[in-house]
Design a protein around this motif. Structure first.
Motif, PDB file in Angstrom:
ATOM      1  N   THR A 380       0.858  -1.177   0.000  1.00  0.00           N
ATOM      2  CA  THR A 380       0.000   0.000   0.000  1.00  0.00           C
ATOM      3  C   THR A 380       0.895   1.227   0.000  1.00  0.00           C
ATOM      4  OG1 THR A 380      -1.910   1.040   1.085  1.00  0.00           O
ATOM      5  CG2 THR A 380      -0.190   0.145   2.523  1.00  0.00           C
ATOM      6  N   SER A 381       0.305   2.398  -0.079  1.00  0.00           N
ATOM      7  CA  SER A 381       1.101   3.610  -0.249  1.00  0.00           C
ATOM      8  C   SER A 381       1.944   3.907   0.984  1.00  0.00           C
ATOM      9  CB  SER A 381       0.184   4.799  -0.542  1.00  0.00           C
ATOM     10  OG  SER A 381      -0.567   5.136   0.624  1.00  0.00           O
ATOM     11  N   MET A 382       3.041   4.632   0.779  1.00  0.00           N
ATOM     12  CA  MET A 382       3.893   5.043   1.888  1.00  0.00           C
ATOM     13  C   MET A 382       3.116   5.927   2.857  1.00  0.00           C
ATOM     14  SD  MET A 382       6.887   4.647   3.225  1.00  0.00           S
ATOM     15  CE  MET A 382       8.144   4.272   1.986  1.00  0.00           C
ATOM     16  N   GLU A 383       2.221   6.750   2.330  1.00  0.00           N
ATOM     17  CA  GLU A 383       1.412   7.611   3.194  1.00  0.00           C
ATOM     18  C   GLU A 383       0.566   6.783   4.158  1.00  0.00           C
ATOM     19  OE1 GLU A 383       2.710   9.752  -0.314  1.00  0.00           O
ATOM     20  OE2 GLU A 383       1.608   7.856  -0.092  1.00  0.00           O
ATOM     21  N   SER A 384      -0.065   5.733   3.648  1.00  0.00           N
ATOM     22  CA  SER A 384      -0.876   4.868   4.503  1.00  0.00           C
ATOM     23  C   SER A 384      -0.005   4.121   5.510  1.00  0.00           C
ATOM     24  CB  SER A 384      -1.657   3.865   3.644  1.00  0.00           C
ATOM     25  OG  SER A 384      -2.624   4.519   2.849  1.00  0.00           O
ATOM     26  N   LEU A 385       1.171   3.711   5.067  1.00  0.00           N
ATOM     27  CA  LEU A 385       2.079   2.998   5.973  1.00  0.00           C
ATOM     28  C   LEU A 385       2.560   3.899   7.109  1.00  0.00           C
ATOM     29  CD1 LEU A 385       4.211   0.985   3.382  1.00  0.00           C
ATOM     30  CD2 LEU A 385       2.516   0.063   4.975  1.00  0.00           C
ATOM     31  N   GLU A 386       2.821   5.154   6.798  1.00  0.00           N
ATOM     32  CA  GLU A 386       3.257   6.086   7.839  1.00  0.00           C
ATOM     33  C   GLU A 386       2.178   6.255   8.905  1.00  0.00           C
ATOM     34  OE1 GLU A 386       4.203   9.500   5.542  1.00  0.00           O
ATOM     35  OE2 GLU A 386       6.231   8.819   5.023  1.00  0.00           O
ATOM     36  N   VAL A 387       0.933   6.373   8.471  1.00  0.00           N
ATOM     37  CA  VAL A 387      -0.172   6.502   9.424  1.00  0.00           C
ATOM     38  C   VAL A 387      -0.338   5.212  10.218  1.00  0.00           C
ATOM     39  CG1 VAL A 387      -2.654   6.882   9.671  1.00  0.00           C
ATOM     40  CG2 VAL A 387      -1.361   8.212   8.002  1.00  0.00           C
ATOM     41  N   ALA A 388      -0.262   4.077   9.518  1.00  0.00           N
ATOM     42  CA  ALA A 388      -0.443   2.784  10.180  1.00  0.00           C
ATOM     43  C   ALA A 388       0.627   2.537  11.241  1.00  0.00           C
ATOM     44  CB  ALA A 388      -0.426   1.662   9.145  1.00  0.00           C
ATOM     45  N   MET A 389       1.879   2.850  10.926  1.00  0.00           N
ATOM     46  CA  MET A 389       2.954   2.638  11.894  1.00  0.00           C
ATOM     47  C   MET A 389       2.802   3.561  13.106  1.00  0.00           C
ATOM     48  SD  MET A 389       4.814   0.107  10.889  1.00  0.00           S
ATOM     49  CE  MET A 389       3.198  -0.558  10.437  1.00  0.00           C
ATOM     50  N   ALA A 390       2.336   4.789  12.858  1.00  0.00           N
ATOM     51  CA  ALA A 390       2.089   5.714  13.969  1.00  0.00           C
ATOM     52  C   ALA A 390       0.970   5.187  14.863  1.00  0.00           C
ATOM     53  CB  ALA A 390       1.742   7.099  13.429  1.00  0.00           C
ATOM     54  N   ARG A 391      -0.084   4.649  14.254  1.00  0.00           N
ATOM     55  CA  ARG A 391      -1.191   4.086  15.037  1.00  0.00           C
ATOM     56  C   ARG A 391      -0.730   2.873  15.842  1.00  0.00           C
ATOM     57  NH1 ARG A 391      -6.463   3.986  10.954  1.00  0.00           N
ATOM     58  NH2 ARG A 391      -6.586   6.254  10.588  1.00  0.00           N
ATOM     59  N   LEU A 392       0.077   2.028  15.220  1.00  0.00           N
ATOM     60  CA  LEU A 392       0.554   0.838  15.908  1.00  0.00           C
ATOM     61  C   LEU A 392       1.442   1.214  17.095  1.00  0.00           C
ATOM     62  CD1 LEU A 392       0.851  -2.212  16.138  1.00  0.00           C
ATOM     63  CD2 LEU A 392       2.647  -2.120  14.392  1.00  0.00           C
ATOM     64  N   ALA A 393       2.322   2.184  16.879  1.00  0.00           N
ATOM     65  CA  ALA A 393       3.204   2.636  17.963  1.00  0.00           C
ATOM     66  C   ALA A 393       2.390   3.214  19.119  1.00  0.00           C
ATOM     67  CB  ALA A 393       4.204   3.660  17.434  1.00  0.00           C
ATOM     68  N   ALA A 394       1.377   3.993  18.787  1.00  0.00           N
ATOM     69  CA  ALA A 394       0.530   4.582  19.830  1.00  0.00           C
ATOM     70  C   ALA A 394      -0.229   3.507  20.595  1.00  0.00           C
ATOM     71  CB  ALA A 394      -0.445   5.576  19.197  1.00  0.00           C
ATOM     72  N   PHE A 395      -0.711   2.505  19.884  1.00  0.00           N
ATOM     73  CA  PHE A 395      -1.426   1.392  20.529  1.00  0.00           C
ATOM     74  C   PHE A 395      -0.517   0.678  21.512  1.00  0.00           C
ATOM     75  CE2 PHE A 395      -2.410  -3.122  20.747  1.00  0.00           C
ATOM     76  CZ  PHE A 395      -3.766  -3.137  21.024  1.00  0.00           C
ATOM     77  N   LEU A 396       0.727   0.423  21.111  1.00  0.00           N
ATOM     78  CA  LEU A 396       1.657  -0.322  21.961  1.00  0.00           C
ATOM     79  C   LEU A 396       2.115   0.505  23.160  1.00  0.00           C
ATOM     80  CD1 LEU A 396       3.875  -2.042  19.234  1.00  0.00           C
ATOM     81  CD2 LEU A 396       1.992  -3.034  20.548  1.00  0.00           C
ATOM     82  N   GLU A 397       2.090   1.827  23.022  1.00  0.00           N
ATOM     83  CA  GLU A 397       2.558   2.684  24.112  1.00  0.00           C
ATOM     84  C   GLU A 397       1.491   2.916  25.173  1.00  0.00           C
ATOM     85  OE1 GLU A 397       3.844   6.173  22.094  1.00  0.00           O
ATOM     86  OE2 GLU A 397       5.636   5.206  21.235  1.00  0.00           O
ATOM     87  N   LYS A 398       0.270   2.533  24.909  1.00  0.00           N
ATOM     88  CA  LYS A 398      -0.810   2.767  25.877  1.00  0.00           C
ATOM     89  C   LYS A 398      -0.540   1.995  27.158  1.00  0.00           C
ATOM     90  CE  LYS A 398      -4.649   3.714  22.705  1.00  0.00           C
ATOM     91  NZ  LYS A 398      -5.955   3.234  22.192  1.00  0.00           N
TER      92      LYS A 398
END
Length: 398
Positions: A380-398
């Motif tokens: 998928t696009s790099m833009e979508s990957l950047e958002v996805a990785m940010a969401r994943l990092a935020a989820f793990l940091e909770k």
């Protein structure tokens, strides 16, 4: 008067599971339709459009009236293009009678299992594996023998494991390199070591699934076991297709090269199931295999760039273990520590939480024979990957 009809399904179909990768994609689409912001990283499908010269070949075929049945095993011109591809890219020589064109790589493997396997047979499947391997083997009544290869061995089977798994009932072993879901590729030396083991067991056939051949950027150049060990020619089936390399998943064209008598048997299976693949898709596949290959190189470069971003992002996340992939468009991180820390049930539970709480669709590793992992597709696009990785990092940091 009322009648009650009780439908008893076959034991064969009751043993099957539906495709988990398709299920995740469907679930993500349903949530999107309800207005949820979901980033789908589950589907193994390039996000690129089919190249223009391939689409134009299909349009020309339609206008030329090539809309009738073709030979069951593919048009003569497409089979010639396949034999030329094998010669050009792999140094493998086949005649048209040794080629079968099917409705995608999945049907190629289905045809092989139906033609080769009996109920008493065993098939060696290294895990992690593509989700359809065990299920297609089970349809025949044969037994999938799952041999696990974990992160510590880079998800790759060892010659010793192969030797230990082979019995008098072993009929087939599967090699998928580069691998779906791990992205790992066997080196020429590793394949030569497999060949050294297999020479002692002449009753065992080999299926090498090369679907991601053109998306390998590390540990290369690409090599399959037959390129390493030509003496295994009479018992090796080379499976490939145009779905991934040319962004043609919906066109449904796969192909197989192998011993003529086995290809003929696979052709007979296909003649009683789908008959020929779509004539227009065959014209498009011929243009893909015979035309300019620059489009493949561009896609590979894009996937490599995305891989590097995803890998660097994942390896910085607490509790995540991940290896750099050799190719494909997948990453296969281990979330076992995250699952334990969050007191989640398993990787399916984690996948569900990520979908609902973070808006990211991933496939649970259990579906690939590797509990505790998740498969992440970066097709998928790099833009979508950047958002996805940010969401994943935020989820793990909770």
């Amino acid at each position: 008067m009322e009648f009650s009809l009780s439908i008893v399904l076959s034991k064969r179909v009751q043993r099957l599971q539906s495709s988990p990768t398709l299920a995740v994609t469907t679930r993500a689409a349903e949530l999107k339709a309800k207005g949820r912001d979901i980033i789908g990283l589950g589907a193994g499908e390039p996000d690129f459009d089919t190249p223009e010269h391939i689409k134009e070949a299909a349009i020309r075929a339609i206008r030329a009236g090539q809309t009738k049945y073709t030979a069951v095993d593919g048009t003569p011109s497409l089979k010639r293009a396949v034999t030329e591809k094998f010669r050009r890219d792999n140094g493998l020589i086949y005649t048209p009678n040794q080629i079968l064109v099917s409705c995608g790589g999945k049907q190629s493997f289905f045809n092989l299992c139906q033609a080769l396997l009996n109920a008493e047979d065993e098939v060696i499947i290294p895990a992690p594996y593509w989700v359809s391997y065990p299920e297609i083997v089970r349809i025949t009544g044969a037994t999938p023998v799952i041999v696990h290869a974990g992160l510590e061995q880079h998800y790759k089977l060892t010659p010793a494991q192969l030797d230990q798994a082979i019995t008098s009932r072993t009929r087939l072993m599967i090699i998928n390199s580069p691998s779906n879901p791990t992205g790992m590729a066997y080196s020429r030396a590793e394949l030569a070591a497999f060949a050294a083991v297999l020479r002692s067991y002449p009753h065992v056939f080999i299926a090498t699934d090369d679907m991601y051949e053109h998306f390998q950027w590390q540990g290369g150049p690409f090599c399959n076991i037959l390129m390493t060990a030509p003496d295994l020619y009479e018992r090796t089936l080379v499976l490939n297709g145009v779905s991934k390399a040319y962004a043609m998943t919906g066109w449904r064209i796969g192909y197989t090269g192998g011993p003529e008598h086995l290809i003929e048997a696979m052709k007979n299976v296909q003649s009683q199931s789908t008959s020929n693949p779509a004539s227009i898709s065959q014209a498009a596949a011929e243009a893909a295999l015979s035309g300019d290959q620059a489009c493949v190189q561009r896609m590979c470069a894009a996937f490599h760039e995305r891989h590097n971003f995803v890998y660097e992002s994942l390896r910085k996340m607490a509790g995540v273990r991940v290896l750099p992939a050799d190719g494909t468009f997948y990453s296969f991180p281990d979330f076992s520590r995250v699952i334990a820390r969050r007191k989640l049930k398993d990787d399916n539970d984690l996948s569900e939480r990520l979908l609902l709480d973070a808006g990211i669709a991933l496939v649970a590793g259990s579906s690939f024979g590797a509990p505790g992992h998740l498969r992440l597709s970066f097709a998928t696009s790099m833009e979508s990957l950047e958002v996805a990785m940010a969401r994943l990092a935020a989820f793990l940091e909770k």
